[in-house]
Scaffold this active site. Structure first.
Site, PDB file in Angstrom:
ATOM      1  N   MET A  22       0.919  -1.301  -0.023  1.00 53.27           N
ATOM      2  CA  MET A  22      -0.083   0.004  -0.030  1.00 53.27           C
ATOM      3  C   MET A  22       0.897   0.980   0.040  1.00 53.27           C
ATOM      4  SD  MET A  22      -3.441  -0.930   2.086  1.00 53.27           S
ATOM      5  CE  MET A  22      -2.813  -0.761   3.845  1.00 53.27           C
ATOM      6  N   ALA A  24       3.995   4.019   0.908  1.00 54.40           N
ATOM      7  CA  ALA A  24       4.701   4.552   2.157  1.00 54.40           C
ATOM      8  C   ALA A  24       5.668   3.414   2.501  1.00 54.40           C
ATOM      9  CB  ALA A  24       3.581   4.648   3.506  1.00 54.40           C
ATOM     10  N   HIS A  29       9.369  -3.275   3.528  1.00 51.94           N
ATOM     11  CA  HIS A  29       8.849  -3.638   2.302  1.00 51.94           C
ATOM     12  C   HIS A  29      10.082  -3.760   1.182  1.00 51.94           C
ATOM     13  CE1 HIS A  29       5.516  -0.638   3.576  1.00 51.94           C
ATOM     14  NE2 HIS A  29       4.709  -1.730   3.049  1.00 51.94           N
ATOM     15  N   GLY A 142       4.759 -10.354   3.696  1.00 52.51           N
ATOM     16  CA  GLY A 142       5.679 -10.075   5.191  1.00 52.51           C
ATOM     17  C   GLY A 142       4.768 -11.171   6.007  1.00 52.51           C
ATOM     18  N   GLN A 148      -2.865 -12.388   7.907  1.00 60.04           N
ATOM     19  CA  GLN A 148      -3.076 -12.046   6.537  1.00 60.04           C
ATOM     20  C   GLN A 148      -2.228 -13.049   5.677  1.00 60.04           C
ATOM     21  OE1 GLN A 148      -2.823  -7.919   4.511  1.00 60.04           O
ATOM     22  NE2 GLN A 148      -0.733  -8.663   4.107  1.00 60.04           N
ATOM     23  N   SER A 204       6.736  -0.427  10.128  1.00 60.20           N
ATOM     24  CA  SER A 204       5.207  -0.431   9.677  1.00 60.20           C
ATOM     25  C   SER A 204       5.195   1.283   9.228  1.00 60.20           C
ATOM     26  CB  SER A 204       4.348  -0.550  10.996  1.00 60.20           C
ATOM     27  OG  SER A 204       3.079  -0.150  10.597  1.00 60.20           O
ATOM     28  N   SER A 205       4.232   1.086   7.896  1.00 58.41           N
ATOM     29  CA  SER A 205       3.863   2.418   7.648  1.00 58.41           C
ATOM     30  C   SER A 205       3.271   3.356   8.499  1.00 58.41           C
ATOM     31  CB  SER A 205       3.219   2.290   6.269  1.00 58.41           C
ATOM     32  OG  SER A 205       3.733   1.285   5.242  1.00 58.41           O
TER      33      SER A 205
HETATM   34  P1  AMP Z   1       1.277  -3.057   3.416  1.00 57.34           P
HETATM   35  O1  AMP Z   1       2.161  -1.908   2.656  1.00 57.34           O
HETATM   36  O2  AMP Z   1       1.581  -2.482   4.887  1.00 57.34           O
HETATM   37  O3  AMP Z   1       0.342  -3.363   2.917  1.00 57.34           O
HETATM   38  O4  AMP Z   1       2.436  -4.064   3.342  1.00 57.34           O
HETATM   39  C1  AMP Z   1       2.858  -4.860   2.273  1.00 57.34           C
HETATM   40  C2  AMP Z   1       3.542  -5.955   2.557  1.00 57.34           C
HETATM   41  O5  AMP Z   1       4.956  -5.645   3.108  1.00 57.34           O
HETATM   42  C3  AMP Z   1       2.790  -7.106   3.351  1.00 57.34           C
HETATM   43  O6  AMP Z   1       3.145  -8.383   2.966  1.00 57.34           O
HETATM   44  C4  AMP Z   1       3.337  -6.838   4.674  1.00 57.34           C
HETATM   45  O7  AMP Z   1       3.242  -7.946   5.545  1.00 57.34           O
HETATM   46  C5  AMP Z   1       4.818  -6.600   4.312  1.00 57.34           C
HETATM   47  N1  AMP Z   1       5.493  -5.707   5.588  1.00 57.34           N
HETATM   48  C6  AMP Z   1       5.209  -4.678   6.254  1.00 57.34           C
HETATM   49  N2  AMP Z   1       5.793  -4.304   7.309  1.00 57.34           N
HETATM   50  C7  AMP Z   1       6.724  -5.335   7.045  1.00 57.34           C
HETATM   51  C8  AMP Z   1       8.068  -5.572   7.950  1.00 57.34           C
HETATM   52  N3  AMP Z   1       8.115  -4.783   9.001  1.00 57.34           N
HETATM   53  N4  AMP Z   1       8.814  -6.568   7.801  1.00 57.34           N
HETATM   54  C9  AMP Z   1       8.434  -7.446   6.618  1.00 57.34           C
HETATM   55  N5  AMP Z   1       7.467  -7.280   5.942  1.00 57.34           N
HETATM   56  C10 AMP Z   1       6.742  -6.117   6.179  1.00 57.34           C
END
Ligand code: AMP
Length: 293
Positions: A22, A24, A29, A142, A148, A204-205
Site C-alpha cells: 500500500m 509508504a 517492504h 511479510g 493476512q 510499519s507505515s
Molecule cells: P502494506 O504496505 O502494509 O500493505 O504491506 C505490504 C507488504 O509488506 C505485506 O506483505 C506486509 O506484511 C509486508 N510488511 C510490512 N511491514 C513489514 C516488515 N516490518 N517486515 C516485513 N514485511 C513487512
C-alpha cells in the site's frame, strides 16, 4: 523502471515476482523486494491503498501516501515495474469484482477477524484481483501481517482446489479465471520474516503516527514476544505478554499463542506455534508476532 497504471501494460510482466503493497515504503517492504529479486524474474511492486480493507472508522483518508519517495526507493532497488492502478481499474463500476470465499483462518481465530470484521474480505478481494491482473508466478508477503499471510495462502489453496474445501461450489461459481483448472496454477507464495528497527519495533507505515513519547511504549510488543519465548506453556506465555504490554501502558486487543497454521487456540507446545499481539496507543494500533517454540 516501468510505471504502469493500465491493465494492458501489465501483459509483458506476467510470471513476474510480485510484491503487493500500500506504499509508504520502508525497509520491511524493500526486504520483500530484494527477496523477490532472487527468483530471476522481473520484479513488479504494486502500490494501491485498498479502500475495501478499511472500515469506515479506520484511517483510509489519512493513510500515509509518499509516492515520489516510494518510486525513488524502487528505482534504486532495480525493480522492473511499479503498478499503481487507480480505484476504477481495480474495482470497475460496470463489472463488480467478486470477493473470494474466505478461508477459515480469516473468520475463526477471533484475532484481526474479530477486531476488523470486514478487513479480510477486502484483503482477499484486492489480492485476488491483483493476482488475476498481474498473473505473477511468485508473490512475496511479510510475516509482519501474520494472519493476512495465512489467509492469503489458504485463499490460494482454496481457489486452486475448491473441491477439497466445503462450500466450494460458491467459490467455483464466483471465480472469474478458472476453466475447470486452477485459478492461479503457477503461483507460489513466499513468506518473509519481519524487519525491525534496531530497538526491536517492527517496521510499519503506521509507525509515523507514533509520537517520540509513545515509541518506548510501542516497544512493549516486541518485548512481550521475547518474553513469551521463556515460558513453557501457551497460557503462561499469554499471561507474561499481557503483563509486559500493561507495563508499557498499551491497551490490549489480543496477546495470544496460537497454532501457527490455523491460528486457533492451543493448550500445549506440541506443534508449531505463533505468539500474536495487537495493542493500541491513543494514536495508533500496532500488531506484531513471532514464532514460539
Ligand atoms: P502494506 O504496505 O502494509 O500493505 O504491506 C505490504 C507488504 O509488506 C505485506 O506483505 C506486509 O506484511 C509486508 N510488511 C510490512 N511491514 C513489514 C516488515 N516490518 N517486515 C516485513 N514485511 C513487512
Amino acid at each position: 523502471m516501468n510505471l504502469i497504471s493500465s491493465i494492458a501494460d501489465l501483459a509483458s510482466f506476467h510470471s513476474c515476482a510480485c510484491v503487493p503493497t500500500m506504499g509508504a515504503l520502508h525497509k520491511g517492504h524493500l526486504a520483500l523486494v530484494h527477496r523477490a529479486a532472487q527468483f530471476n524474474k522481473p520484479v513488479v511492486v504494486s502500490i494501491f491503498v485498498n479502500p475495501t480493507q478499511f472500515a469506515p472508522t479506520e484511517d483510509l483518508s489519512k493513510y500515509p501516501r509518499t509516492l515520489d519517495r516510494d518510486l525513488e526507493l524502487l528505482r534504486a532497488a532495480n525493480v522492473a515495474a511499479v503498478f499503481t492502478p487507480d480505484v476504477e481499474t481495480i474495482y470497475p463500476k460496470n463489472n463488480p469484482i467478486p470477493t473470494p470465499q474466505l478461508p477459515a483462518v480469516a473468520t475463526q481465530p477471533r484475532l484481526e477477524d474479530a477486531f476488523r470484521p470486514t478487513h479480510f474480505a477486502g484483503v482477499c478481494q484486492v489480492v485476488a484481483r491483483l493476482f488475476d491482473l498481474v498473473k505473477p508466478s511468485i508473490a512475496v508477503f511479510g510475516e509482519k501481517d501474520y494472519q493476512q499471510l495465512r489467509v492469503i495462502s489458504d485463499m490460494i489453496a482454496h481457489e486452486n482446489a475448491p473441491s477439497q474445501f466445503s462450500q466450494s461450489s460458491v467459490s467455483a461459481a464466483k471465480s472469474p479465471a478458472r476453466n475447470g483448472g486452477e485459478r492461479w496454477p503457477d503461483l507460489k507464495i513466499i513468506a518473509h520474516p519481519t524487519i525491525r528497527d534496531t530497538d526491536g519495533l517492527a517496521m510499519s507505515s503506521r509507525n509515523i503516527y507514533l509520537t517520540p513519547e509513545q515509541r518506548p511504549q510501542a516497544l512493549g510488543l516486541s518485548r512481550a514476544l521475547q518474553h513469551a519465548r521463556t515460558h513453557d506453556s501457551p497460557a503462561a506465555a499469554e499471561e507474561a505478554m499481557a503483563r509486559m504490554l500493561t507495563e508499557h501502558h498499551l491497551a490490549i486487543d489480543y496477546a495470544v499463542v496460537r497454532d501457527a497454521r490455523t491460528l486457533m487456540p492451543i493448550s500445549d507446545f506440541d506443534r508449531p506455534a505463533r505468539a500474536i499481539i495487537a495493542a493500541r496507543l491513543p494514536t495508533v494500533r500496532l500488531i506484531d508476532n513471532a514464532a514460539i517454540h
